[in-house]
Write an enzyme that holds these catalytic residues in place. Structure first.
Site, PDB file in Angstrom:
ATOM      1  CB  CYS A  46      -0.914   0.019   1.218  1.00  0.00           C
ATOM      2  SG  CYS A  46      -2.079  -1.343   1.277  1.00  0.00           S
ATOM      3  CB  THR A  47       3.929   2.216   1.870  1.00  0.00           C
ATOM      4  OG1 THR A  47       3.311   1.853   3.105  1.00  0.00           O
ATOM      5  CG2 THR A  47       4.759   3.468   2.067  1.00  0.00           C
TER       6      THR A  47
END
Ligand code: BEZ
Length: 217
Positions: A46-47
């Site tokens: 996600c990052t």
């Protein structure tokens, strides 16, 4: 809740975001929008995804696209996580992250798939046009990060095919020839685009380069 389908009006909602409260349809107004979900804050894939979306700011803007991320984590976590995203992506996060702790947006868009492990969202993408219609939907599992160049490419294709009787062939990218829509005969296509600009491979597969440029250069 059923997944919003292609051609349907994208459901409206109100939500708290890192940029303040929004009402979705008012916020996007007459822009294109990419609404995308991710499972959780402070997770590796996600990052990288949210960092990439931030780094593509000029590319979204060039296409008139507003981006909006959603996950079931709260606002305080989103705000803290943004620092990591900016470090990883090398760009400020200027788009809103929805704090969907109530899961209302995630459920409205069918972003929670119980077979994917827990009650966080999977990696859904909705491309929504200026008339608020859903034009594209992708769903990736939590383990597979999305390719945002592909999402930009698909936006280019949608915007191009809205401008004329065109479709885009396999692996099309901006600048490539396009397919003449089946609703136009080859004879009509030759009149419309010029004899030289239409190649008939089979009676149903006709390519043209005429009028087929994407809106961004
Ligand atoms: C990730 O972003 O790395 C991730 C999040 C939830 C499940 C699996 C991977």
């Amino acid at each position: 809740m059923a997944t919003p389908r292609l051609g349907e009006i994208a459901p409206d909602f109100q939500a708290d975001t890192t940029e303040g409260p929004i009402a979705f349809h008012d916020w996007k107004h007459d822009s294109w929008a990419v609404l995308f979900s991710h499972p959780a804050d402070f997770t590796p894939v996600c990052t990288t995804e949210l960092g990439r979306v931030a780094a593509l700011k000029d590319d979204w803007e060039a296409r008139g696209v507003k981006v909006l991320a959603v996950s079931v984590d709260p606002l305080q976590t989103h705000d803290a996580w943004k620092i990591d995203i900016e470090q990883v992506g090398g760009a400020a996060v200027t788009y809103p992250l929805i704090a969907d702790d109530s899961r209302s947006v995630s459920e409205l868009y069918d972003m929670i798939h119980p077979g994917e492990g827990d009650t966080s969202g999977v990696r859904s993408v909705f491309v929504i046009d200026p008339a608020n219609k859903v034009r594209l939907n992708l769903t990736y599992p939590k383990s597979v990060g999305r390719n945002f160049d592909e999402i930009l490419r698909a936006v280019d294709a949608l915007q191009l095919t809205d401008r004329g009787p065109f479709s885009t062939p396999a692996d099309w990218k901006d600048g490539d020839r396009v397919v003449v829509a089946p609703s136009i005969t080859t004879a009509d296509a030759r009149v419309r685009f010029g004899d030289h600009a239409v190649e008939e491979v089979t009676p149903y597969l006709r390519y043209t380069t005429e009028g087929a440029e994407a809106s961004v250069g």
